[in-house]
Scaffold this active site. Sequence first.
Site, PDB file in Angstrom:
ATOM      1  N   CYS A  77       0.835  -1.199   0.000  1.00  0.00           N
ATOM      2  CA  CYS A  77       0.000   0.000   0.000  1.00  0.00           C
ATOM      3  C   CYS A  77       0.880   1.264   0.000  1.00  0.00           C
ATOM      4  O   CYS A  77       1.610   1.499  -0.944  1.00  0.00           O
ATOM      5  CB  CYS A  77      -1.015  -0.026   1.133  1.00  0.00           C
ATOM      6  SG  CYS A  77      -2.331   1.208   0.906  1.00  0.00           S
ATOM      7  N   HIS A 177      -3.807  -4.343  -0.166  1.00  0.00           N
ATOM      8  CA  HIS A 177      -3.436  -4.886   1.137  1.00  0.00           C
ATOM      9  C   HIS A 177      -3.430  -6.406   1.075  1.00  0.00           C
ATOM     10  O   HIS A 177      -4.486  -7.039   1.095  1.00  0.00           O
ATOM     11  CB  HIS A 177      -4.421  -4.415   2.212  1.00  0.00           C
ATOM     12  CG  HIS A 177      -4.236  -2.990   2.596  1.00  0.00           C
ATOM     13  ND1 HIS A 177      -3.359  -2.596   3.582  1.00  0.00           N
ATOM     14  CD2 HIS A 177      -4.791  -1.857   2.111  1.00  0.00           C
ATOM     15  CE1 HIS A 177      -3.390  -1.281   3.693  1.00  0.00           C
ATOM     16  NE2 HIS A 177      -4.253  -0.810   2.812  1.00  0.00           N
ATOM     17  N   GLU A 179      -2.588  -8.394   3.392  1.00  0.00           N
ATOM     18  CA  GLU A 179      -3.037  -8.907   4.688  1.00  0.00           C
ATOM     19  C   GLU A 179      -4.551  -8.841   4.848  1.00  0.00           C
ATOM     20  O   GLU A 179      -5.096  -9.465   5.772  1.00  0.00           O
ATOM     21  CB  GLU A 179      -2.339  -8.155   5.825  1.00  0.00           C
ATOM     22  CG  GLU A 179      -2.810  -6.744   6.070  1.00  0.00           C
ATOM     23  CD  GLU A 179      -2.293  -5.681   5.116  1.00  0.00           C
ATOM     24  OE1 GLU A 179      -2.561  -4.495   5.374  1.00  0.00           O
ATOM     25  OE2 GLU A 179      -1.627  -6.016   4.103  1.00  0.00           O
TER      26      GLU A 179
END
Length: 195
Positions: A77, A177, A179
């Site tokens: 990001c 992202h 994650e």
Amino acid sequence: MEIAVIDYKGGNVQSVLFALDRLGVRATLTADPEAIRRADKILFPGEGEAASAMQELRAQGLDQLLPTLTQPFLGICLGMQLLGQHSEENNADLLGILPFDVVRFPTTPGFKVPHMGWNTLQQLRSPLFAGLREEDYVYFVHSYYAPVGEYTIAEAAYPISFSAAVQHKNFYAVQFHTEKSGPVGNRILENFLKM
């Protein structure tokens, strides 16, 4: 394998640590230059605003260290945007590792800024995406982007095409992202850790 997650007060790094933990991987959150140099792999996550992030990186001397690293490096990001030359966001000079300038999404009817939500990846051109398909979805939250260039290894569109992922030598980075992108994000992290 030693994995360093760079700590420069650049957003919620805990979600990256949780994602690695789900993969059975232990990482160290650190700003210590020696620990970063010694690590086998580097993750550089970030959320927030470019000028403030660069101010913190400079305060810790990380702006000088990061461009010299030679181990596999993954920006996430804001961590991707900071690898560029310059950002329109508060007129910030960046790390200068990749040859792009970060620009704001144009005002386009029907498309809100920030670009927030699930979007597909296109034009996958890296082992970072092994086992993935172009219709796989990842999660984005950003108002600024890197244009498509020779460094682009994946694209997305909102509504213009932009760099969803970039690479230069050992430096890989994704605008989305990992994650927060479920199994697809996990696969990308696993692919990175195997490099």
